[in-house]
Design an enzyme around this catalytic site. Structure first.
Site, PDB file in Angstrom:
ATOM      1  N   GLU A 242       0.824  -1.170   0.166  1.00  0.00           N
ATOM      2  CA  GLU A 242       0.026   0.069   0.010  1.00  0.00           C
ATOM      3  C   GLU A 242       0.828   1.249  -0.057  1.00  0.00           C
ATOM      4  O   GLU A 242       0.649   2.139  -0.500  1.00  0.00           O
ATOM      5  CB  GLU A 242      -0.980   0.105   1.375  1.00  0.00           C
ATOM      6  CG  GLU A 242      -1.978  -0.903   1.152  1.00  0.00           C
ATOM      7  CD  GLU A 242      -2.921  -0.967  -0.260  1.00  0.00           C
ATOM      8  OE1 GLU A 242      -3.174   0.096  -0.550  1.00  0.00           O
ATOM      9  OE2 GLU A 242      -2.952  -2.173  -0.449  1.00  0.00           O
TER      10      GLU A 242
ATOM     11  N   TRP B  24       1.669   2.159  -3.324  1.00  0.00           N
ATOM     12  CA  TRP B  24       0.819   2.628  -4.093  1.00  0.00           C
ATOM     13  C   TRP B  24       0.909   4.456  -4.248  1.00  0.00           C
ATOM     14  O   TRP B  24       0.839   5.048  -5.017  1.00  0.00           O
ATOM     15  CB  TRP B  24      -0.642   2.252  -3.716  1.00  0.00           C
ATOM     16  CG  TRP B  24      -1.476   1.527  -4.222  1.00  0.00           C
ATOM     17  CD1 TRP B  24      -1.449  -0.030  -3.585  1.00  0.00           C
ATOM     18  CD2 TRP B  24      -1.851   1.501  -5.565  1.00  0.00           C
ATOM     19  NE1 TRP B  24      -2.179  -0.479  -4.630  1.00  0.00           N
ATOM     20  CE2 TRP B  24      -2.529   0.055  -5.647  1.00  0.00           C
ATOM     21  CE3 TRP B  24      -2.270   2.463  -6.682  1.00  0.00           C
ATOM     22  CZ2 TRP B  24      -3.479  -0.183  -6.895  1.00  0.00           C
ATOM     23  CZ3 TRP B  24      -3.033   2.035  -7.534  1.00  0.00           C
ATOM     24  CH2 TRP B  24      -3.475   0.837  -7.842  1.00  0.00           C
TER      25      TRP B  24
ATOM     26  N   TRP C 273     -20.068  15.624 -17.373  1.00  0.00           N
ATOM     27  CA  TRP C 273     -20.771  15.336 -16.289  1.00  0.00           C
ATOM     28  C   TRP C 273     -21.964  16.447 -15.909  1.00  0.00           C
ATOM     29  O   TRP C 273     -21.997  17.363 -16.571  1.00  0.00           O
ATOM     30  CB  TRP C 273     -19.577  16.002 -15.169  1.00  0.00           C
ATOM     31  CG  TRP C 273     -18.122  15.365 -15.499  1.00  0.00           C
ATOM     32  CD1 TRP C 273     -17.399  15.831 -16.378  1.00  0.00           C
ATOM     33  CD2 TRP C 273     -17.671  14.059 -14.846  1.00  0.00           C
ATOM     34  NE1 TRP C 273     -16.202  14.877 -16.267  1.00  0.00           N
ATOM     35  CE2 TRP C 273     -16.461  13.853 -15.440  1.00  0.00           C
ATOM     36  CE3 TRP C 273     -18.371  13.347 -14.001  1.00  0.00           C
ATOM     37  CZ2 TRP C 273     -15.487  12.737 -15.086  1.00  0.00           C
ATOM     38  CZ3 TRP C 273     -17.578  11.910 -13.663  1.00  0.00           C
ATOM     39  CH2 TRP C 273     -16.200  11.641 -14.247  1.00  0.00           C
TER      40      TRP C 273
ATOM     41  N   ASN D 149     -10.043   4.335   3.978  1.00  0.00           N
ATOM     42  CA  ASN D 149      -9.781   3.959   2.252  1.00  0.00           C
ATOM     43  C   ASN D 149     -11.085   3.582   1.692  1.00  0.00           C
ATOM     44  O   ASN D 149     -11.209   4.328   0.690  1.00  0.00           O
ATOM     45  CB  ASN D 149      -8.744   3.224   2.300  1.00  0.00           C
ATOM     46  CG  ASN D 149      -8.293   2.840   0.670  1.00  0.00           C
ATOM     47  OD1 ASN D 149      -7.994   3.732  -0.228  1.00  0.00           O
ATOM     48  ND2 ASN D 149      -8.398   1.748   0.358  1.00  0.00           N
TER      49      ASN D 149
ATOM     50  N   TRP E 231     -15.411  14.472 -10.976  1.00  0.00           N
ATOM     51  CA  TRP E 231     -14.348  14.050 -10.151  1.00  0.00           C
ATOM     52  C   TRP E 231     -13.620  14.882  -9.173  1.00  0.00           C
ATOM     53  O   TRP E 231     -13.414  14.970  -8.179  1.00  0.00           O
ATOM     54  CB  TRP E 231     -13.604  13.095 -10.604  1.00  0.00           C
ATOM     55  CG  TRP E 231     -12.524  13.397 -11.707  1.00  0.00           C
ATOM     56  CD1 TRP E 231     -12.697  13.643 -12.931  1.00  0.00           C
ATOM     57  CD2 TRP E 231     -11.205  13.856 -11.256  1.00  0.00           C
ATOM     58  NE1 TRP E 231     -11.816  14.087 -13.836  1.00  0.00           N
ATOM     59  CE2 TRP E 231     -10.690  14.332 -12.612  1.00  0.00           C
ATOM     60  CE3 TRP E 231     -10.441  14.207 -10.104  1.00  0.00           C
ATOM     61  CZ2 TRP E 231      -9.359  14.739 -12.781  1.00  0.00           C
ATOM     62  CZ3 TRP E 231      -9.223  14.629 -10.512  1.00  0.00           C
ATOM     63  CH2 TRP E 231      -8.665  15.019 -11.561  1.00  0.00           C
TER      64      TRP E 231
ATOM     65  N   TRP F 140      -9.290   9.252  -7.010  1.00  0.00           N
ATOM     66  CA  TRP F 140     -10.552   9.908  -7.556  1.00  0.00           C
ATOM     67  C   TRP F 140     -10.411   9.400  -8.955  1.00  0.00           C
ATOM     68  O   TRP F 140     -11.494   8.767  -9.401  1.00  0.00           O
ATOM     69  CB  TRP F 140     -10.473  11.376  -7.396  1.00  0.00           C
ATOM     70  CG  TRP F 140     -11.078  11.754  -6.398  1.00  0.00           C
ATOM     71  CD1 TRP F 140     -10.395  12.208  -5.194  1.00  0.00           C
ATOM     72  CD2 TRP F 140     -12.434  11.930  -6.023  1.00  0.00           C
ATOM     73  NE1 TRP F 140     -11.426  12.360  -4.091  1.00  0.00           N
ATOM     74  CE2 TRP F 140     -12.604  12.407  -4.408  1.00  0.00           C
ATOM     75  CE3 TRP F 140     -13.728  11.720  -6.746  1.00  0.00           C
ATOM     76  CZ2 TRP F 140     -13.708  12.483  -4.105  1.00  0.00           C
ATOM     77  CZ3 TRP F 140     -14.718  11.973  -6.161  1.00  0.00           C
ATOM     78  CH2 TRP F 140     -14.925  12.004  -4.543  1.00  0.00           C
TER      79      TRP F 140
HETATM   80  P1  FAD Z   1      -2.663   2.821   5.429  1.00  0.00           P
HETATM   81  O1  FAD Z   1      -3.508   1.799   4.706  1.00  0.00           O
HETATM   82  O2  FAD Z   1      -2.002   2.531   6.758  1.00  0.00           O
HETATM   83  O3  FAD Z   1      -1.493   3.027   4.228  1.00  0.00           O
HETATM   84  C1  FAD Z   1      -0.048   3.588   4.679  1.00  0.00           C
HETATM   85  C2  FAD Z   1       0.028   4.678   3.642  1.00  0.00           C
HETATM   86  O4  FAD Z   1       0.266   4.238   2.383  1.00  0.00           O
HETATM   87  C3  FAD Z   1      -0.874   5.732   3.381  1.00  0.00           C
HETATM   88  O5  FAD Z   1      -0.654   6.703   4.360  1.00  0.00           O
HETATM   89  C4  FAD Z   1      -0.477   6.173   1.982  1.00  0.00           C
HETATM   90  O6  FAD Z   1       0.628   7.255   2.166  1.00  0.00           O
HETATM   91  C5  FAD Z   1      -0.014   5.052   1.120  1.00  0.00           C
HETATM   92  N1  FAD Z   1      -1.247   4.710   0.732  1.00  0.00           N
HETATM   93  C6  FAD Z   1      -2.188   3.681   1.183  1.00  0.00           C
HETATM   94  N2  FAD Z   1      -3.213   3.390   0.292  1.00  0.00           N
HETATM   95  C7  FAD Z   1      -2.923   4.135  -0.835  1.00  0.00           C
HETATM   96  C8  FAD Z   1      -3.736   4.341  -2.217  1.00  0.00           C
HETATM   97  N3  FAD Z   1      -4.647   3.759  -2.499  1.00  0.00           N
HETATM   98  N4  FAD Z   1      -2.998   5.482  -3.045  1.00  0.00           N
HETATM   99  C9  FAD Z   1      -1.854   6.306  -2.626  1.00  0.00           C
HETATM  100  N5  FAD Z   1      -1.214   5.943  -1.411  1.00  0.00           N
HETATM  101  C10 FAD Z   1      -1.614   4.828  -0.554  1.00  0.00           C
HETATM  102  N6  FAD Z   1      -4.206   9.195   0.429  1.00  0.00           N
HETATM  103  C11 FAD Z   1      -3.494  10.161   0.796  1.00  0.00           C
HETATM  104  O7  FAD Z   1      -2.643  10.017   1.310  1.00  0.00           O
HETATM  105  N7  FAD Z   1      -3.932  11.346   0.203  1.00  0.00           N
HETATM  106  C12 FAD Z   1      -4.871  11.810  -0.268  1.00  0.00           C
HETATM  107  O8  FAD Z   1      -5.381  12.880  -0.361  1.00  0.00           O
HETATM  108  C13 FAD Z   1      -5.748  10.702  -0.793  1.00  0.00           C
HETATM  109  N8  FAD Z   1      -7.120  10.565  -1.255  1.00  0.00           N
HETATM  110  C14 FAD Z   1      -7.526   9.324  -1.903  1.00  0.00           C
HETATM  111  C15 FAD Z   1      -8.980   9.708  -2.549  1.00  0.00           C
HETATM  112  C16 FAD Z   1      -9.692   8.692  -2.962  1.00  0.00           C
HETATM  113  C17 FAD Z   1     -10.891   8.894  -3.630  1.00  0.00           C
HETATM  114  C18 FAD Z   1      -9.193   7.474  -2.625  1.00  0.00           C
HETATM  115  C19 FAD Z   1      -9.883   6.067  -3.213  1.00  0.00           C
HETATM  116  C20 FAD Z   1      -7.851   7.173  -1.977  1.00  0.00           C
HETATM  117  C21 FAD Z   1      -7.295   8.189  -1.581  1.00  0.00           C
HETATM  118  N9  FAD Z   1      -5.903   8.117  -0.778  1.00  0.00           N
HETATM  119  C22 FAD Z   1      -5.352   9.019  -0.324  1.00  0.00           C
HETATM  120  C23 FAD Z   1      -5.242   6.870  -0.454  1.00  0.00           C
HETATM  121  C24 FAD Z   1      -5.645   6.045   0.847  1.00  0.00           C
HETATM  122  O9  FAD Z   1      -7.149   6.128   0.959  1.00  0.00           O
HETATM  123  C25 FAD Z   1      -5.080   6.686   2.159  1.00  0.00           C
HETATM  124  O10 FAD Z   1      -3.728   6.753   1.983  1.00  0.00           O
HETATM  125  C26 FAD Z   1      -5.535   6.000   3.435  1.00  0.00           C
HETATM  126  O11 FAD Z   1      -6.699   5.862   3.618  1.00  0.00           O
HETATM  127  C27 FAD Z   1      -4.524   6.707   4.423  1.00  0.00           C
HETATM  128  O12 FAD Z   1      -4.989   6.132   5.783  1.00  0.00           O
HETATM  129  P2  FAD Z   1      -3.621   5.258   6.269  1.00  0.00           P
HETATM  130  O13 FAD Z   1      -2.697   6.385   6.309  1.00  0.00           O
HETATM  131  O14 FAD Z   1      -3.978   4.658   7.621  1.00  0.00           O
HETATM  132  O15 FAD Z   1      -3.348   4.300   5.389  1.00  0.00           O
END
Ligand code: FAD
Length: 485
Positions: free
Chosen positions: A296, A299, A327, A362, A380, A403
Site C-alpha cells: 500500500e 501505491w 458531467w 480508504n 471527479w 479519484w
Molecule cells: P494505510 O493503509 O496505513 O497506508 C499507509 C500509507 O500508504 C498511506 O498513509 C498512504 O501514504 C499510502 N497509501 C495507502 N493506500 C494508498 C493508495 N490507494 N494510494 C496512494 N497511497 C496509498 N491518500 C493520501 O495520502 N492522500 C489523499 O489525499 C488521498 N486521497 C484519496 C482519495 C480517494 C478517492 C481514494 C480512493 C484514496 C485516497 N488516498 C489518499 C489513498 C488512501 O485512501 C489513504 O492513503 C489511506 O486511507 C490513508 O490512511 P492510512 O495512512 O491509515 O493508510
C-alpha cells in the site's frame, strides 16, 4: 576535509525531517556552513484547497523540525512570505522571487532541495534552478520523496509504468535485492548555529494568525518527525497484525494513519518500508500483513510517479478517451454529498467522518468517490477538491490517483461499469454497523439487519430518503461513459 561550498542552504518543503534526508546529509558533508530554511508562502497556507487541519499539522511539523535541527547543532530559519496583493495574479512568481532574494541575502553558494512531484513545485524548481545558474549558486536536487528515485522506476523500454502490478514488482524486487540504507540525522557543521541565528527570521505563525479555522473539525494526530516515528512503531507492534484481513473493514482501526506524516515528509517512505521489512523476517511476524502494508505504501510511490510523468492528470483524465466525458451540474446534490445528507448511510457516515476528523477510511473514500462520480454523475474534480480542502493527509498525487481510479478514468481504473453499491458494500465491510453508529448517532438504535438501509424499519423512517434512484441513474451514467469511449 576540504568543503566544496562555503554557505549551503537546505530549502525545506514537504520533507520535514532530519533522518533519511539525503539533501540535508549532503549539505552537512559538503559545506562549511549549513542553513536550513522554511519559506512559508502565506498564499498556500490560506488557500481553500489547503485543509485547515493540514495547515495545523504542517505548523506542528515545522516547529518539531526546528527543535530537532537545534539538537543537531543547527536550527531552522523560518520566514513567512506574505501574500502580496499587487502580485496576486502570479503567486508562484512572487514566491520564486522570495526564494531567490533569500539566497542572495544570505550569500549562499549552494542550494540543496528535495524535489517534489506536484506540477507547481516542478515549474518553480526549474525557474529557481535557472536563477541559480545565472547567479553562481550550485543546485543539488536530491530525491527522497519516493522510495526509489522516480526516473529509475521505469519499464525496460524507459517508458513509465501505467499499471500498478508491474510497477510494484519492479520496486519490491529491487528493494529486496538491494535495500537502501536509511540515513541517520547528520550533525550540522560547526558554526552553522551562529550563522542561522544571525539571519533575520519570523516567529512561526498560528492557524489563527493565518486566518484559518478548522471549525468543528479536530484531530488526534500530532505533526513532527518524532510523533510520526512513534506512530509507526505503535502500528508495527500491534494493529499491523490485522492489516491484511482487516484493512477493508470500516469499523476496524487497523491502518497506520501515517498519511499526513508521509505527505509532510515527517517520515520517509523508505524508513516506513525498511522498518516494516525488517519485521517481516522476524520469527512469528505477521509477514503477510506487513507485505500488504508495504504494498500500500508503494501505491503512494505509484501515485507520485504518475503525477510526475503525467502532470496533466491534475485536471484531465489519465485515459484520453474519457477526456470528453460530460458531467452533470447539480449543486444541490453536491451539497447533500458534502454534508453527509444523501440518504445512503455509509456515504453520509464517511462524509461526516471527513468533516469531523479530516480523515476518512480508504474504503469509504472509494465509496464516496464512486457515489459522487458514478451515481450522482458529478465531476471527479469537485470531489477531489473537497477532499483536499478537508483531508489532513491531502496529497495531490494520491488524491488525484484515487479519484480517477474510482471514477474509472485513471490508471488501473475500476471499469466504468463497476459501480459500488453503497448498501451492499456497507453490509459487507461494516456488517454490525460499528462505523455507521459511530458517525450517524441517529441510526444507533436500529438493529444490525436494517441499519444499512434504514427506511426498511419503522424506527428508521425519519432518516433522509435517498437523493437519487440509483437504478435509474445507472443507465444515464453508463450511457455517458459509453458515448465518451
Ligand atoms: P494505510 O493503509 O496505513 O497506508 C499507509 C500509507 O500508504 C498511506 O498513509 C498512504 O501514504 C499510502 N497509501 C495507502 N493506500 C494508498 C493508495 N490507494 N494510494 C496512494 N497511497 C496509498 N491518500 C493520501 O495520502 N492522500 C489523499 O489525499 C488521498 N486521497 C484519496 C482519495 C480517494 C478517492 C481514494 C480512493 C484514496 C485516497 N488516498 C489518499 C489513498 C488512501 O485512501 C489513504 O492513503 C489511506 O486511507 C490513508 O490512511 P492510512 O495512512 O491509515 O493508510
Amino acid at each position: 576535509m576540504i568543503s566544496r561550498y562555503r554557505r549551503g542552504v537546505v530549502w525545506y518543503r514537504l520533507d520535514l525531517r532530519t533522518a533519511d534526508h539525503p539533501a540535508l546529509t549532503a549539505a552537512s558533508r559538503d559545506c562549511d556552513l549549513v542553513l536550513p530554511v522554511f519559506l512559508m508562502h502565506e498564499h498556500r497556507m490560506r488557500h481553500p484547497l489547503t485543509a485547515p487541519l493540514r495547515a495545523g499539522f504542517l505548523l506542528e511539523s515545522i516547529a518539531a523540525l526546528q527543535r530537532n535541527l537545534e539538537r543537531l547543532d543547527g536550527g531552522l530559519c523560518f520566514r513567512l512570505i506574505p501574500t502580496d496583493d499587487m502580485l496576486m495574479s502570479d503567486p508562484l512568481a512572487q514566491y520564486q522571487d522570495a526564494v531567490c532574494t533569500f539566497l542572495r541575502e544570505v550569500q549562499a553558494d549552494a542550494l540543496y532541495l528535495t524535489p517534489q512531484v506536484e506540477p507547481g513545485f516542478v515549474r518553480q524548481d526549474s525557474a529557481i534552478r535557472d536563477w541559480c545558474t545565472r547567479h553562481g549558486v550550485a543546485v543539488h536536487a536530491i530525491e527522497s520523496t519516493t522510495t526509489l528515485p522516480l526516473a529509475s522506476l521505469a519499464q525496460q523500454s524507459g517508458e513509465p509504468y501505467r499499471v500498478y502490478t508491474p510497477f510494484w514488482r519492479n520496486l519490491w524486487g529491487r528493494w529486496q535485492a538491494d535495500p537502501p540504507a536509511i540515513l541517520p540525522p547528520p550533525r550540522l557543521p560547526a558554526g552553522s548555529a551562529d550563522w542561522i541565528a544571525s539571519v533575520p527570521a519570523d516567529p512561526l505563525p498560528t492557524l489563527h494568525s493565518l486566518g484559518r479555522n478548522p471549525g468543528d473539525a479536530a484531530t488526534n494526530l500530532t505533526g513532527g518527525e518524532g510523533a510520526a516515528r512513534r506512530q509507526l512503531t505503535a502500528f508495527l507492534e500491534g494493529p499491523v497484525a490485522d492489516y491484511a484481513d482487516g484493512r477493508d473493514f470500516l469499523g476496524r482501526d487497523v491502518t497506520s494513519r501515517l498519511g499526513a506524516a508521509l505527505q509532510s515528509g515527517c517520515l520517509s517512505s523508505r524508513e516506513v518500508i525498511a522498518q516494516s521489512a525488517a519485521r517481516m523476517w522476524q520469527p512469528g511476524s505477521p509477514a503477510a500483513s506487513l507485505e500488504k502494508f508495504i504494498k500500500e505504501v508503494a501505491w503512494r510511490d505509484f501515485a507520485h510517479a504518475i503525477l510526475w510523468h503525467f502532470p496533466e492528470t491534475v485536471r484531465d483524465a489519465f485515459q484520453e478517451r474519457y477526456r470528453t466525458l460530460t458531467w452533470r451540474d447539480d449543486p444541490i446534490a453536491f451539497t447533500a454529498w458534502s454534508e453527509g445528507q444523501t440518504g445512503y448511510p455509509v456515504i453520509d457516515a464517511a462524509m461526516r467522518e471527513l468533516g469531523a476528523t479530516g480523515t476518512m477510511h480508504n474504503r469509504a473514500r472509494m465509496l464516496t468517490a464512486s457515489f459522487l462520480t458514478k451515481d450522482l454523475g458529478l465531476h471527479w474534480r469537485l470531489g477531489a477538491d473537497w477532499f483536499l480542502a478537508h483531508l489532513i493527509d491531502g496529497s495531490l498525487a494520491n488524491n488525484t490517483l484515487g479519484w480517477q481510479w474510482t471514477a474509472g478514468i485513471g490508471t488501473d481504473a475500476a471499469p466504468y461499469f463497476r459501480i459500488f453499491n453503497p448498501v451492499t458494500q456497507a453490509q459487507k465491510f461494516d456488517p454490525h454497523g460499528v462505523y455507521l453508529r459511530r458517525w450517524l448517532p441517529e441510526l444507533a438504535h436500529l438493529p444490525d439487519a436494517v441499519i444499512h438501509d434504514p427506511l426498511r424499519h419503522p424506527a428508521g423512517l425519519s432518516y433522509p430518503a435517498p437523493i437519487i434512484d440509483r437504478a435509474a441513474q445507472r443507465q444515464l451514467i453508463l450511457a455517458r461513459y459509453q458515448q465518451s469511449r
